[in-house]
Motif scaffolding. Structure first.
Motif, short mmCIF file in Angstrom:
data_model
loop_
_atom_site.label_atom_id
_atom_site.label_comp_id
_atom_site.label_asym_id
_atom_site.label_seq_id
_atom_site.Cartn_x
_atom_site.Cartn_y
_atom_site.Cartn_z
N VAL A 80 0.84 -1.20 0.00
CA VAL A 80 0.00 0.00 0.00
C VAL A 80 0.87 1.25 0.00
CG1 VAL A 80 -1.61 1.35 1.39
CG2 VAL A 80 -2.02 -1.07 1.02
N ALA A 81 1.94 1.25 0.79
CA ALA A 81 2.85 2.40 0.80
C ALA A 81 3.46 2.61 -0.58
CB ALA A 81 3.94 2.18 1.84
N ALA A 82 3.82 1.52 -1.26
CA ALA A 82 4.38 1.64 -2.62
C ALA A 82 3.37 2.26 -3.57
CB ALA A 82 4.82 0.27 -3.12
N GLU A 83 2.10 1.90 -3.41
CA GLU A 83 1.06 2.49 -4.24
C GLU A 83 0.87 3.97 -3.93
OE1 GLU A 83 -1.56 2.93 -7.13
OE2 GLU A 83 -0.72 0.95 -6.72
N MET A 84 0.92 4.33 -2.67
CA MET A 84 0.69 5.71 -2.28
C MET A 84 1.78 6.65 -2.78
SD MET A 84 -0.75 5.17 1.62
CE MET A 84 -1.06 6.91 1.88
N VAL A 85 3.01 6.16 -2.88
CA VAL A 85 4.09 7.03 -3.38
C VAL A 85 4.37 6.77 -4.86
CG1 VAL A 85 5.14 7.21 -1.10
CG2 VAL A 85 5.92 5.42 -2.66
N HIS A 86 3.52 5.94 -5.50
CA HIS A 86 3.57 5.69 -6.94
C HIS A 86 4.88 5.05 -7.38
CE1 HIS A 86 -0.10 7.99 -7.24
NE2 HIS A 86 0.48 9.04 -6.70
N VAL A 87 5.36 4.06 -6.62
CA VAL A 87 6.54 3.32 -7.05
C VAL A 87 6.22 2.61 -8.37
CG1 VAL A 87 8.04 1.36 -6.52
CG2 VAL A 87 7.43 2.99 -4.73
N GLY A 88 7.08 2.80 -9.36
CA GLY A 88 6.87 2.19 -10.66
C GLY A 88 5.77 2.85 -11.47
N ARG A 89 5.18 3.94 -10.95
CA ARG A 89 4.09 4.62 -11.64
C ARG A 89 4.34 6.12 -11.66
NH1 ARG A 89 -0.83 1.37 -11.56
NH2 ARG A 89 -0.33 -0.68 -10.75
N GLY A 90 5.57 6.51 -11.84
CA GLY A 90 5.91 7.92 -11.92
C GLY A 90 6.53 8.48 -10.66
N GLY A 91 6.48 7.74 -9.56
CA GLY A 91 7.10 8.17 -8.33
C GLY A 91 8.54 7.70 -8.27
N PRO A 92 9.07 7.50 -7.06
CA PRO A 92 10.45 7.02 -6.93
C PRO A 92 10.61 5.62 -7.51
CG PRO A 92 9.32 6.95 -4.82
CD PRO A 92 8.41 7.68 -5.75
N ASP A 93 11.85 5.29 -7.87
CA ASP A 93 12.12 3.97 -8.43
C ASP A 93 11.88 2.86 -7.42
OD1 ASP A 93 12.78 5.07 -10.85
OD2 ASP A 93 14.93 5.11 -10.45
N THR A 94 12.19 3.12 -6.18
CA THR A 94 11.97 2.14 -5.12
C THR A 94 11.31 2.85 -3.94
OG1 THR A 94 14.18 2.54 -4.21
CG2 THR A 94 13.95 0.73 -5.78
N LEU A 95 10.73 2.06 -3.06
CA LEU A 95 10.05 2.63 -1.91
C LEU A 95 11.07 3.30 -0.99
CD1 LEU A 95 7.30 2.81 -0.40
CD2 LEU A 95 7.97 0.72 0.81
N PRO A 96 10.89 4.60 -0.69
CA PRO A 96 11.81 5.27 0.24
C PRO A 96 11.83 4.57 1.59
CG PRO A 96 10.42 6.88 -0.91
CD PRO A 96 9.88 5.52 -1.24
N VAL A 97 13.00 4.56 2.22
CA VAL A 97 13.16 3.82 3.47
C VAL A 97 12.21 4.32 4.55
CG1 VAL A 97 14.77 3.23 5.32
CG2 VAL A 97 15.56 3.24 2.95
N HIS A 98 12.02 5.63 4.63
CA HIS A 98 11.16 6.14 5.70
C HIS A 98 9.72 5.70 5.52
CE1 HIS A 98 10.94 9.30 2.59
NE2 HIS A 98 9.74 9.56 3.05
N TRP A 99 9.28 5.58 4.25
CA TRP A 99 7.94 5.06 3.99
C TRP A 99 7.89 3.57 4.33
CZ3 TRP A 99 3.21 6.94 2.73
CH2 TRP A 99 3.11 8.28 2.37
N GLY A 100 8.94 2.85 3.97
CA GLY A 100 8.96 1.43 4.25
C GLY A 100 8.94 1.13 5.74
N LEU A 101 9.75 1.87 6.48
CA LEU A 101 9.77 1.66 7.93
C LEU A 101 8.45 2.03 8.57
CD1 LEU A 101 13.37 2.92 8.81
CD2 LEU A 101 12.54 0.56 8.79
#
Length: 768
Positions: free
Chosen positions: A337-358
């Motif tokens: 869900v966090a990856a979706e919210m920051v648009h990983v692979g959909r125009g956002g960052p290439d990978t999930l930022p660590v602070h979002w992941g944590l």
């Protein structure tokens, strides 16, 4: 009153006596609680969670392999103990215990994931998640992931919130088969301890060796090897080996056992660091963590406080170990869900930022604790209460019924999500060789509505328009010759009535014939897709990845009209470069299948000997412009040496999100799904601009103006959705580009037919 010895020898009593005799002849298996195993579980789940959160722990994903070895050890120990104590293996009792231990907690996590999907994921993804949920509930999701060639290690793409259930599927499949195998051996041995022991060792070592060889071979050939059960059986069998030797391990000298235990824990720690997403895994590399776990298990009984238990019995690790199953179930949906919210692979960052992941992993601890405290632990304790009050047969039946109900409930959740998702026709029904809907339903549609021959001015507001407008330009034509003002294409406010229904757009893909001629991620052969006029005197070939193949819809129509034989030689995520090692973020090792395919492409091109070869490819940011341009240049040199005329098809702008999914979420606000053209071009076609600069005589077919007519790209042009995802054009829109494509390809074919040198200005559009 007769004594027990005088009782008649009934069939039931005979079985009991046989079981008693047999029980004396099977070595006992210790079943005491082991805090070192609990600590290993804690280390494994923490490694997986931290890796998923983006913390730089390169091999954190091998925590799953730790679980496999521990599971193989515990399940084999339990089965052997039952065989020793009762002379048989009660399959119903075994499956009931597994169902009570695993399924209620898994159902709670499935329900939570379904809720997270509805609340946070776009409706366009509900169908995908619903299918994954159904497969997870029935424990076959690992095969679904393998069939879809999902790359578990690829964190650049929007992940399924149920992708982590693949490992549970592997374990459940093991639980179904392994008890049956041991039971058959037990029946055949008929109380002969030596026969039972010998056959069990032979089978275990045979499965271990065979699976290890399969894992080594398939890992080098197939990305799907990560998920499938045959490549993981050896890890479970390694745990079984430890269980089979349980009688010998306590006899080890304490110092030797302690040394082995610390060595094993060290190997696990090293695996977390030295194994990376680029390591061919599982394969032989899986031996590093799994042998380490096996050594820790071997050392435990004899090493005592001198062994790794001194560290693993720490109270925090014991707490995490108790929750490890629930933590594993709940953490990944939050990360997805966090990856979706920051648009990983959909125009956002290439990978999930660590602070979002944590943050995601931290939030998941709360529902994991609730699941453990309110579902997992109470259900387990209730099983003990039932066992003390009711006959064993009744307990088994009730528990199996509970397991079936959990499975059915999970499957029902998946079906409900599938039904709630936007409905689309099946992929097969949605594919058109040449989309007749373009001519039959709305003509003109798509790019046919664009003006031709107009320069690309800045965006201007159209009088009386309902939304943003962008200037249109699609090649050469005469609209400005008539003295009319430059026409514009308007970004509609609402989706409205489309030539292809919005829910069907993701399936609007080109038909490449014959079947399976487009090579998927794991393939290395060169498939030849056929189109156009099979008897044509001119052969035009499209080579590259799916961004080359998407032009087949237009080229097929052009070829049949012009008498050209059209071929496509394409492979997923593989540019037509020569001598290029593609780096795919998350790929387990270099993309070796692409390298082999590129080598075999030489032979296929020489064999087919096309007159004109159109090259195209997508974005390969991790590989770099210079490397891709050099590889494409080497391919062009090869084509020229073989007498073929090359031309580059410039990649089209890439949307920073999934366009149909965005439109589904913004049906009444389409401008929210528009995007900047320059940014779209900057993230597309790695190395294309550099190649054009390095080779000024190379024809460059640039369809940018016809795809994105203006500085802002509209997701809908002429009642046709332009992109079927974030980077591929819909087949219907490509079909509407037929005339523009023909206008740019024809001079290249004509130059070849006339035997003229390729001119630098032939069929070139700046697209800027």
């Amino acid at each position: 009153m007769s004594t027990d010895l005088e009782a008649p020898l009934t069939r039931r009593r005979a079985r009991a006596l046989h079981a008693a005799r047999h029980a004396l002849r099977v070595p006992p298996v210790p079943r005491d609680f082991r805090s070192d195993i609990e600590g290993l579980r804690a280390l494994a789940v923490l490694a997986v969670m931290l890796w998923h959160a983006g913390v730089p722990l390169p091999g954190g994903f091998v925590g799953v392999d730790v679980f496999f070895v521990v599971s193989g050890f515990l399940m084999t120990s339990l089965l052997l103990e039952e065989g020793r104590a009762r002379g048989r293996i009660d399959l119903g009792r075994f499956y009931a215990r597994r169902a009570r231990r695993l399924l209620p907690a898994a159902l709670a996590a499935l329900a939570g994931t379904a809720l997270l999907t509805v609340l946070f994921l776009p409706r366009g993804r509900w169908g995908e998640v619903g299918g994954d949920l159904l497969a997870s509930a029935t424990y076959v999701v690992n095969w679904r992931m393998a069939w879809r060639s999902v790359d578990y290690l690829d964190l650049e793409r929007a992940p399924s919130p149920l992708q982590h259930y693949w490992s549970l599927s592997v374990e459940e499949q093991f639980y179904l088969v392994w008890p049956v195998v041991l039971l058959l051996v037990l029946v055949y041995a008929a109380g002969r301890a030596r026969v039972f022991s010998t056959l069990t060792w032979v089978l275990t070592l045979g499965l271990l060796t065979g699976s290890l060889l399969v894992s080594w071979r398939w890992t080098l050939e197939e990305p799907a090897a990560y998920f499938v059960t045959p490549t993981r059986v050896h890890e479970l069998m390694l745990g079984a080996v430890v269980a089979l030797g349980a009688r010998a391990w306590p006899r080890l000298p304490r110092a030797v056992a302690a040394a082995l235990g610390w060595l094993g824990l060290g190997l696990v720690g090293v695996a977390f660091v030295v194994i990376t997403a680029q390591t061919p895994f599982p394969g032989l590399w899986a031996l590093l963590p799994t042998v380490g776990v096996a050594l820790v298990l071997v050392a435990g009984p004899a090493a005592g406080g001198l062994g790794p238990v001194a560290l693993l019995r720490a109270r925090p690790l014991q707490w995490v170990g108790r929750l490890s199953y629930s933590l594993y179930l709940w953490h990944w949906p939050f990360v997805a869900v966090a990856a979706e919210m920051v648009h990983v692979g959909r125009g956002g960052p290439d990978t999930l930022p660590v602070h979002w992941g944590l943050l995601a992993v931290g939030l998941s601890v709360l529902p994991a604790w609730w699941s453990f405290a309110l579902v997992e632990d109470p259900v387990r304790r209730h099983g003990r209460v039932l066992a003390a009050r009711l006959p064993p047969g009744v307990v088994v039946r009730r528990t199996l019924r509970l397991g079936v109900n959990c499975t059915l409930a999970g499957a029902a959740l998946g079906l409900a999500l599938l039904l709630a998702a936007p409905q689309s026709e099946t992929e097969q029904a949605a594919r058109w060789r040449t989309p007749d809907v373009v001519e039959q339903l709305r003509s003109p549609v798509g790019a046919d509505t664009l003006a031709v021959g107009v320069d690309d001015p800045a965006p201007a507001e159209a009088g009386g328009g309902t939304g943003p407008v962008v200037a249109a330009s699609a090649g050469s034509g005469a609209s400005d010759v008539l003295g009319e003002p430059p026409p514009v294409v308007q970004i509609p406010e609402r989706v409205g009535d489309l030539a292809v229904p919005l829910q069907q757009v993701p399936d609007d893909v080109p038909v490449l014939e014959p079947e399976e001629c487009f090579v998927a991620l794991g393939g290395t052969r060169v498939g030849v897709c056929e189109g156009g006029d099979p008897e044509g005197e001119v052969t035009v070939a499209l080579i590259g990845d799916s961004h080359a193949g998407m032009w087949m819809t237009a080229m097929d129509a052009i070829g049949r009209d012009r008498g050209w034989r059209v071929l496509a030689m394409t492979k997923s995520s593989c540019p037509p470069a020569r001598g290029l090692v593609v780096e795919r973020s998350g790929q387990a090792g270099d993309y070796r299948q692409c390298t082999r395919w590129q080598q075999r492409l030489d032979e296929a091109l020489v064999r087919e000997s096309p007159d004109v070869v159109l090259l195209s490819s997508a974005s390969y940011g991790t590989t770099g412009d210079e490397k891709v341009a050099a590889g494409l240049g080497a391919r062009i040199d090869m084509l020229l040496e073989e007498g073929m005329r090359p031309a580059l098809v410039r990649d089209v702008p890439r949307a920073p999100f999934d366009v149909p999914a965005c439109l589904l979420e913004n049906e009444d606000d389409v401008p929210r799904c528009a995007f900047d053209r320059e940014q779209g071009l900057a993230t597309s076609g790695t190395g294309h601009d550099l190649l054009a600069e390095q080779r000024p005589g190379l024809p460059v077919l640039d369809l940018t103006d016809a795809v994105c007519p203006g500085r802002t790209c509209s997701p809908i042009v002429g009642e046709v959705v332009v992109w079927r995802d974030s980077n591929h054009l819909s087949a219907t829109y490509v079909r509407s580009l037929r005339d523009v494509v023909e206008e740019q390809v024809s001079p290249v074919v004509l130059a070849d037919r006339l035997g003229e040198a390729v001119r630098s200005g032939v069929a070139v559009g700046t697209g800027r």
